[in-house]
Design an enzyme around this catalytic site. Structure first.
Site, PDB file in Angstrom:
ATOM      1  N   GLY A  72       0.822  -1.206   0.000  1.00 56.60           N
ATOM      2  CA  GLY A  72       0.000   0.000   0.000  1.00 56.60           C
ATOM      3  C   GLY A  72       0.859   1.260   0.000  1.00 56.60           C
ATOM      4  O   GLY A  72       0.554   2.247  -0.681  1.00 56.60           O
ATOM      5  N   THR A  73       1.938   1.206   0.742  1.00 47.30           N
ATOM      6  CA  THR A  73       2.833   2.362   0.825  1.00 47.30           C
ATOM      7  C   THR A  73       3.390   2.708  -0.555  1.00 47.30           C
ATOM      8  O   THR A  73       3.426   3.881  -0.949  1.00 47.30           O
ATOM      9  CB  THR A  73       3.992   2.050   1.804  1.00 47.30           C
ATOM     10  N   ASN A 150      -7.333   4.293   9.407  1.00 43.62           N
ATOM     11  CA  ASN A 150      -6.866   3.025   9.963  1.00 43.62           C
ATOM     12  C   ASN A 150      -6.857   2.979  11.481  1.00 43.62           C
ATOM     13  O   ASN A 150      -6.820   1.915  12.068  1.00 43.62           O
ATOM     14  CB  ASN A 150      -5.459   2.703   9.437  1.00 43.62           C
ATOM     15  N   HIS A 202      -2.610  -7.663   2.023  1.00 40.34           N
ATOM     16  CA  HIS A 202      -2.606  -8.341   3.327  1.00 40.34           C
ATOM     17  C   HIS A 202      -3.679  -7.820   4.272  1.00 40.34           C
ATOM     18  O   HIS A 202      -3.880  -8.358   5.352  1.00 40.34           O
ATOM     19  CB  HIS A 202      -1.211  -8.276   3.972  1.00 40.34           C
ATOM     20  N   THR A 238      10.201  -7.560 -11.915  1.00 38.83           N
ATOM     21  CA  THR A 238       9.548  -8.836 -12.223  1.00 38.83           C
ATOM     22  C   THR A 238       8.293  -9.010 -11.373  1.00 38.83           C
ATOM     23  O   THR A 238       8.313  -8.747 -10.166  1.00 38.83           O
ATOM     24  CB  THR A 238      10.532  -9.995 -11.981  1.00 38.83           C
ATOM     25  N   CYS A 326       5.304   2.284  15.653  1.00 39.51           N
ATOM     26  CA  CYS A 326       6.204   2.425  14.518  1.00 39.51           C
ATOM     27  C   CYS A 326       6.874   1.078  14.296  1.00 39.51           C
ATOM     28  O   CYS A 326       6.651   0.128  15.026  1.00 39.51           O
ATOM     29  CB  CYS A 326       7.205   3.556  14.733  1.00 39.51           C
TER      30      CYS A 326
HETATM   31  N1  PLP Z   1      -2.600   3.130   4.304  1.00 43.28           N
HETATM   32  C1  PLP Z   1      -3.361   2.706   5.326  1.00 43.28           C
HETATM   33  C2  PLP Z   1      -4.627   3.412   5.631  1.00 43.28           C
HETATM   34  C3  PLP Z   1      -2.945   1.624   6.097  1.00 43.28           C
HETATM   35  O1  PLP Z   1      -3.693   1.206   7.124  1.00 43.28           O
HETATM   36  C4  PLP Z   1      -1.718   0.980   5.783  1.00 43.28           C
HETATM   37  C5  PLP Z   1      -1.212  -0.138   6.613  1.00 43.28           C
HETATM   38  O2  PLP Z   1      -1.427  -0.188   7.793  1.00 43.28           O
HETATM   39  C6  PLP Z   1      -0.978   1.457   4.692  1.00 43.28           C
HETATM   40  C7  PLP Z   1      -1.447   2.526   3.981  1.00 43.28           C
HETATM   41  C8  PLP Z   1       0.311   0.822   4.304  1.00 43.28           C
HETATM   42  O3  PLP Z   1       0.096  -0.401   3.665  1.00 43.28           O
HETATM   43  P1  PLP Z   1       1.319  -1.428   3.479  1.00 43.28           P
HETATM   44  O4  PLP Z   1       1.566  -2.024   4.818  1.00 43.28           O
HETATM   45  O5  PLP Z   1       0.819  -2.456   2.499  1.00 43.28           O
HETATM   46  O6  PLP Z   1       2.457  -0.664   2.941  1.00 43.28           O
END
Ligand code: PLP
Length: 384
Positions: A72-73, A150, A202, A238, A326
């Site tokens: 996600g990041t 989150n 995940h 890849t 963190c």
């Molecule tokens: N954005 C939100 C709202 C999240 O809750 C999270 C993970 O906790 C992320 C982004 C980051 O996702 P990832 O752990 O797949 O990088």
């Protein structure tokens, strides 16, 4: 495996059995690189294409509007930096970034790092629409507002956000970090009003290490990763084919079961809140459940420190989390609660219990019993 109660689904979910089954053949039998040209590579390419088609359909976008990433990041950073530098050179600093104060660090940190505008939220964690309007102008390039928070589970009215952005900064790309939305919301309704979303496998029963970025075709990106030109030059490297196949299956299963799970987990949340109310004095429910997704329950336990509470919960086999840990595991004060104006004395006792597709009534009951006991022990330590 010793028995434990897992109420940390917002941090990560266990993989779905069907996703594990879907990925396994791609770890050994069909291991070829989908970018190759021999028959095994073509088989792999076909599986990749099918996964992309399925994910696109479930997200309400076209297959060409899906970019597979590693998390996600990465999806967030790709769109924030990639779209804000579009037109400039690779070394041109991104400009014109706007987000809310309650964003995940994956959005907040890049925006702050590049001197963007961070817009305040109200006491419920929703972006302040007047402040957002004031932050938008013709220099705005990317606006990023999360679909679901989150920490507290707050759902954003993205329709209202989109309306403002289209009026005041029609040139801007509107992005939504929908990482916490996949289990609870129709993603096609979100992609109907924003230009791009991020997801992380995940969080919905897929593997760690796969992210999704949807991006409308009219937008181009400066890629973060250049190289083999995969993902139509938007993300070289890849393909993690086994992970992508599992992600598609996990999303399919999530969407198929979503309404039943929402009803089931809403009932579990009610049971949890009622029991907390009954058995633990002096606990504040941070957000009106009406405003949040069913899977996230955020509490502030008065006169207790989160860290000490989590330690006792962990010792008794209950997995939960405080506001934000963190990567080192150390507790940091929550920027989300601070942005909502929760006094720091209250935020010190923050506890997030997050529920998911495997959560049972028995887990809720066990968690409340342990929580009540732990809170009592912390408030009234036995003197020797
Ligand atoms: N954005 C939100 C709202 C999240 O809750 C999270 C993970 O906790 C992320 C982004 C980051 O996702 P990832 O752990 O797949 O990088």
């Amino acid at each position: 495996v010793e028995s434990f109660t897992y109420l940390d689904h917002a941090a990560t979910t266990p993989m779905r059995a069907s996703a594990i089954a879907a990925m396994t053949p791609f770890l050994d039998q069909c291991f070829a690189n989908p970018s190759g040209s021999h028959r095994f590579a073509r088989q792999a390419r076909q599986a990749l294409d099918e996964a992309r088609d399925l994910v696109a359909d479930l997200c309400g976008v076209r297959p060409g509007e899906i970019v597979f990433t590693s998390c996600g990041t990465e999806s967030d950073t790709t769109v924030l930096l990639g779209a804000a530098r579009e037109g400039g050179g690779d070394l041109t600093a991104p400009t014109g970034l706007v987000c809310s104060t309650a964003e995940h660090h994956a959005v907040l940190d890049p925006v702050q790092h590049h001197g963007g505008t961070v817009v305040r939220v109200d006491a419920t964690g929703h972006i302040d629409l007047d402040a957002l309007a004031a932050a938008l102008d013709d220099s705005t390039r990317v606006v990023s507002v999360m679909a679901v928070n989150n920490e507290v589970g707050r759902i954003t009215d993205l329709g209202a956000v989109a309306k403002l952005v289209r009026q005041r900064a029609p040139q801007a790309l509107l992005h939504s970090d929908a990482v916490q939305a996949a289990c609870w919301m129709d993603l096609a309704q979100i992609t109907a009003v924003v230009d791009s979303i991020s997801l992380s496998a995940h969080k919905f029963g897929g593997p760690k290490g796969v992210g999704i970025l949807t991006l409308r075709e009219r937008f181009t990106l400066r890629p973060l990763l250049r190289g083999g030109g995969q993902e139509r030059d938007r993300r070289s490297g890849t393909h993690n084919l086994a992970g992508i196949v599992a992600t598609a299956e996990a999303l399919r299963a999530t969407v198929e079961g979503r309404s039943a799970q929402i009803a089931r987990i809403q009932a579990l949340r009610e049971r949890l809140l009622e029991a907390v109310h009954h058995h633990i004095p002096d606990v504040t429910v941070t957000l009106d459940p009406e405003l949040s997704v069913p899977g996230i329950v955020h509490l502030c336990v008065n006169a207790v420190e989160s860290e000490a509470l989590l330690f006792l919960l962990d010792q008794a086999g209950v997995c939960a989390s405080a506001a934000s840990a963190c990567a080192s595991g150390a507790m940091e004060p929550s920027h989300v609660l601070a942005a909502m104006g929760v006094p720091s004395s209250q935020a010190r006792g923050a506890l997030r219990l997050s529920l998911g597709y495997t959560t049972t009534e028995a887990e809720i009951d066990a968690a409340v019993a342990v929580l009540a006991d732990s809170v009592a022990r912390l408030r009234h330590p036995v003197r020797m």
